[in-house]
Design an enzyme around this catalytic site. Sequence first.
Site, short mmCIF file in Angstrom:
data_model
loop_
_atom_site.label_atom_id
_atom_site.label_comp_id
_atom_site.label_asym_id
_atom_site.label_seq_id
_atom_site.Cartn_x
_atom_site.Cartn_y
_atom_site.Cartn_z
NE ARG A 92 -2.62 0.90 3.48
CZ ARG A 92 -2.70 -0.02 4.45
NH1 ARG A 92 -3.29 -1.17 4.22
NH2 ARG A 92 -2.19 0.21 5.64
CG ASP A 102 -8.45 19.93 -11.88
OD1 ASP A 102 -7.59 19.57 -12.70
OD2 ASP A 102 -9.58 19.38 -11.79
CE LYS A 161 -10.14 13.46 -18.11
NZ LYS A 161 -10.59 14.50 -17.21
CE1 TYR A 190 -14.57 16.28 -14.98
CE2 TYR A 190 -14.26 15.47 -12.74
CZ TYR A 190 -14.50 15.23 -14.08
OH TYR A 190 -14.63 13.94 -14.51
C1 LIG Z 1 -11.47 14.37 -16.03
C2 LIG Z 1 -11.21 15.45 -15.07
C3 LIG Z 1 -11.12 15.17 -13.70
C4 LIG Z 1 -11.42 13.82 -13.11
O1 LIG Z 1 -10.53 12.83 -13.49
P1 LIG Z 1 -10.97 11.28 -13.47
O2 LIG Z 1 -9.68 10.57 -13.64
O3 LIG Z 1 -11.92 11.11 -14.63
O4 LIG Z 1 -11.63 11.02 -12.15
C5 LIG Z 1 -10.79 16.22 -12.85
N1 LIG Z 1 -10.57 17.45 -13.32
C6 LIG Z 1 -10.68 17.76 -14.62
C7 LIG Z 1 -10.40 19.15 -15.06
C8 LIG Z 1 -11.00 16.77 -15.54
O5 LIG Z 1 -11.13 17.10 -16.82
#
Ligand SMILES: *Cc1c(COP(=O)(O)O)cnc(C)c1O
Length: 396
Positions: free
Chosen positions: A57, A182, A207, A110
Amino acid sequence: MSEKLDTKYVIAGRSKKWTKGVVNPPVQRASTVVFNTVAEKNHAMVNRAKQTLFYGRRGTETHFALQDAMVELEGGAGCALYPCGTAAIANTILAFVKTGDHILMVDGCYEPTRDYCETVLKRMGIETTYYDPMIGEGIRELIRPNTTVLFTESPCSITMEVQDLPTLSRIAHETDITVILDNTWGAGVNLAPFEHGVDISVQAATKYIVGHSDVMLGTAVANEKHWDQLREQSYLMGQCISPDDAYLAMRGIRTMGVRLKQHEKSSIKVAKWLEAHPLVDHVRHPALASCPGHEFYQRDFKGCNGLFSFVLKQSDTKATTALLDGMTHFSMGYSWGGFESLILANEPRSFNALRTIANPNFKGTLIRVHIGLEDVEDLIHDLEEGLHRYQDALNA
Ligand SMILES: *Cc1c(COP(=O)(O)O)cnc(C)c1O
């Protein structure tokens, strides 16, 4: 490290300590780590938070290599890994709040981030105030004695407003508020978080880091001041990821430089083509002057990527459906940052639920596209045909 970014993509996380003579850090699968002596076990216990094998972990060498890679790319003191971007956001906020606190959240965040504030945080007695992404110095008036976190996302999801990050950070730090970004759109590299006063940079590595639409992954890179608390909180919340996913994220990093450059080149070309189209009201691409906060993009970002939005002059569900249903290269699908092109539409009324105080009140449908790595002429042709179908449906 002082290497240029293109070199960093290649060498990040690949120290001999992890690679041991092959090119890529191997996938090391483990729950139990075994010790030959009491002294070895005690050494691991003392160093368990410092990339020493202790228990699965806490991570294996594959995870340590990815953590190093993220710190080499973004800066900061350490990187926590999460099973998705949403887990990274939820756990990072949770590490710096307690009952009775107040947090500031950008109104263009988001959607699941907003839902988290309105459900989980609310239930815990933590209040959220949403701020206009273009607020700048005005953020000072929203700060209360119990404000502990300022959470920002630049540019905003879907509506793409770019924010004055250094100003927000400077004012937040006057009262020791933790600044969380973010940084998914900036991919951790096009917006260097720690140069702009951010304390913790969170990414949906799902992403561009992974880049191939086949892994869910979240990262949070913290500065020295916040790293210990973030790491221990993540550990106590049981946050860990598979070493195979860590491996795939590192594979993604190797080509991220060339991918981002191609996404950028093609998306600017498509955005300019859309800007000149008679059915388009305006384009929201941070690299174009028509995007709110474009001046902050020019000042703070090193480049862009394939994700942007454009707003049509009208809202007509039937015509929008005709456009979307016939696309060849653009698929409809959530997420973005992979090699493929994507398209989604938002009708103006949908922003009533997505925005509290900064609803742009668009007259027409907003269409968000992710420009993938296909030939840009094929993509423009696809959009051109789609807008023809849209026009035909309007006339019908
Ligand atoms: C897709 C996204 C997330 C969330 O990511 P996941 O891996 O799908 O949980 C958070 N912030 C932004 C800006 C995103 O585009």
